[in-house]
Structure formats: structure tokens, C-alpha cells
Motif scaffolding. Structure first.
Motif, PDB file in Angstrom:
ATOM      1  N   GLY A  10       1.030   4.082  -2.880  1.00  0.00           N
ATOM      2  CA  GLY A  10       0.764   5.462  -2.502  1.00  0.00           C
ATOM      3  C   GLY A  10       1.897   6.407  -2.840  1.00  0.00           C
ATOM      4  N   VAL A  66       0.841  -1.202   0.000  1.00  0.00           N
ATOM      5  CA  VAL A  66       0.000   0.000   0.000  1.00  0.00           C
ATOM      6  C   VAL A  66       0.878   1.254   0.000  1.00  0.00           C
ATOM      7  CG1 VAL A  66      -1.651   1.334   1.392  1.00  0.00           C
ATOM      8  CG2 VAL A  66      -2.011  -1.120   1.025  1.00  0.00           C
ATOM      9  N   CYS A  67       1.928   1.246   0.819  1.00  0.00           N
ATOM     10  CA  CYS A  67       2.849   2.395   0.831  1.00  0.00           C
ATOM     11  C   CYS A  67       3.509   2.569  -0.534  1.00  0.00           C
ATOM     12  CB  CYS A  67       3.903   2.218   1.920  1.00  0.00           C
ATOM     13  SG  CYS A  67       3.282   2.517   3.591  1.00  0.00           S
ATOM     14  N   HIS A  74       1.842   7.540  -6.657  1.00  0.00           N
ATOM     15  CA  HIS A  74       0.719   8.351  -7.128  1.00  0.00           C
ATOM     16  C   HIS A  74       0.777   9.740  -6.485  1.00  0.00           C
ATOM     17  CE1 HIS A  74      -3.308   9.710  -8.072  1.00  0.00           C
ATOM     18  NE2 HIS A  74      -3.362   8.729  -8.952  1.00  0.00           N
ATOM     19  N   ARG A 122      -1.376  12.081  -5.871  1.00  0.00           N
ATOM     20  CA  ARG A 122      -2.441  12.479  -4.932  1.00  0.00           C
ATOM     21  C   ARG A 122      -2.294  11.839  -3.563  1.00  0.00           C
ATOM     22  NH1 ARG A 122      -8.069  12.706  -8.317  1.00  0.00           N
ATOM     23  NH2 ARG A 122      -7.528  14.557  -9.523  1.00  0.00           N
ATOM     24  N   THR A 123      -1.638  10.696  -3.501  1.00  0.00           N
ATOM     25  CA  THR A 123      -1.515   9.992  -2.223  1.00  0.00           C
ATOM     26  C   THR A 123      -0.095  10.028  -1.670  1.00  0.00           C
ATOM     27  OG1 THR A 123      -1.191   7.922  -3.433  1.00  0.00           O
ATOM     28  CG2 THR A 123      -3.439   8.429  -2.705  1.00  0.00           C
ATOM     29  N   ARG A 124       0.826  10.646  -2.390  1.00  0.00           N
ATOM     30  CA  ARG A 124       2.244  10.619  -2.001  1.00  0.00           C
ATOM     31  C   ARG A 124       2.473  11.196  -0.613  1.00  0.00           C
ATOM     32  NH1 ARG A 124       5.021  12.823  -6.548  1.00  0.00           N
ATOM     33  NH2 ARG A 124       4.480  10.812  -7.413  1.00  0.00           N
ATOM     34  N   ARG A 125       1.833  12.295  -0.300  1.00  0.00           N
ATOM     35  CA  ARG A 125       2.047  12.925   1.014  1.00  0.00           C
ATOM     36  C   ARG A 125       1.643  11.974   2.148  1.00  0.00           C
ATOM     37  NH1 ARG A 125       0.046  18.718   1.468  1.00  0.00           N
ATOM     38  NH2 ARG A 125       2.147  19.068   0.753  1.00  0.00           N
ATOM     39  N   TYR A 126       0.470  11.392   2.045  1.00  0.00           N
ATOM     40  CA  TYR A 126       0.007  10.470   3.091  1.00  0.00           C
ATOM     41  C   TYR A 126       0.846   9.194   3.118  1.00  0.00           C
ATOM     42  CZ  TYR A 126      -3.887  13.681   2.883  1.00  0.00           C
ATOM     43  OH  TYR A 126      -4.641  14.822   2.880  1.00  0.00           O
ATOM     44  N   ALA A 127       1.199   8.717   1.935  1.00  0.00           N
ATOM     45  CA  ALA A 127       2.026   7.514   1.852  1.00  0.00           C
ATOM     46  C   ALA A 127       3.415   7.767   2.429  1.00  0.00           C
ATOM     47  CB  ALA A 127       2.128   7.037   0.407  1.00  0.00           C
ATOM     48  N   SER A 173       6.474  12.957   2.146  1.00  0.00           N
ATOM     49  CA  SER A 173       5.341  13.530   2.876  1.00  0.00           C
ATOM     50  C   SER A 173       5.244  15.035   2.685  1.00  0.00           C
ATOM     51  CB  SER A 173       5.443  13.198   4.366  1.00  0.00           C
ATOM     52  OG  SER A 173       6.460  13.970   4.992  1.00  0.00           O
TER      53      SER A 173
END
Length: 133
Positions: free
Chosen positions: A61, A57-58, A64, A66-71, A130
Motif C-alpha cells: 500500500g 499489505v502495508c 502505490h 492510490r493506497t499510500r494515504r490509507y497504508a 498518510s
């Protein structure tokens, strides 16, 4: 107006590839990782599977925008969480090298020791991700 996403850098892509490889290995060969889970924890195989899925999942993430910061945050947390397992791996290999006294056991032990400080640049890369817009 939205800020355009920063391009995927080589170091973040490398971290994603590392997570993808390790996560896949966790799912395909969980027995390799079971000795790293503290004996006090129940359901060790399930913990190995869960950490493998978390790595996958990491990895997804991180690639991508859009999800890089959270990942990035999740990746840094995951790397900190698995650090005790890496220390345990070195301890296991150290005991094996003491028992066997052969070159391959000593080399394997040295490799696990050399791997420990590499956690810091991996965490730094995750934290860099992040902060990517």
C-alpha cells in the motif's frame, strides 16, 4: 480535477522495504517472533502470520500512490501495535544476557534496546505517508 500523486520518497520507500522484509520473515520463520507474542494470547503462530501479512499489505500500500494515504495510517497503527512485542524482545534478550554473561548476549541486548527509539521515526514516516495526496 485530480491532484497528481506525490512521488514516492526515499523514507516511505524504505519503510515499505522494511515492512516487506519483516513481513516475509514473519511468514518464513514464525518461530523467531512467537516469543514476542504475549503468553496470554491464544494461537500465537497465527498471530505471527497475521502480523506478517499485515506488514506485507502495508508495504504494498505504501508504494502505490492510490493506497499510500490509507497504508500510512495502517502502517502507523501496526507500528504502535507491535511496539509491546519489541519491548518484550528487549526484555527477553536482557534476561538472556544476565544468565549467560557473554559478549554476544550483551551486544544482542544492546541492539534490541537501540532499536526501541527507532519506532518513533518509523511512525513519523508512516504518518507522513498518510498525508501524501
Amino acid at each position: 480535477m485530480r491532484t497528481p500523486a506525490a512521488p514516492l520518497t526515499k523514507d516511505i520507500a524504505g519503510l515499505a522495504a522494511l515492512f516487506a522484509t519483516s513481513g516475509t520473515t514473519h511468514l518464513v520463520k514464525p518461530e523467531v517472533f512467537e516469543p514476542l507474542v504475549p503468553k496470554s494470547l491464544p494461537r500465537r503462530r497465527e498471530i505471527v502470520y497475521l502480523s506478517g501479512v499485515a506488514e506485507l499489505v502495508c508495504a504494498a500500500g505504501l508504494v502505490h500512490p492510490r493506497t499510500r494515504r490509507y497504508a500510512g495510517w495502517a502502517s502507523a497503527a501496526l507500528l504502535v501495535a507491535v511496539a509491546p512485542g519489541n519491548v518484550q524482545m528487549s526484555a527477553n534478550y536482557g534476561k538472556r544476557a544476565q544468565r549467560r554473561q557473554d559478549t554476544s548476549s550483551r551486544v544482542a541486548f544492546a541492539a534490541t534496546l537501540a532499536r526501541l527509539p527507532l519506532q518513533l521515526p518509523l511512525i513519523r514516516t508512516a504518518l507522513k505517508a498518510s498525508r501524501r495526496p
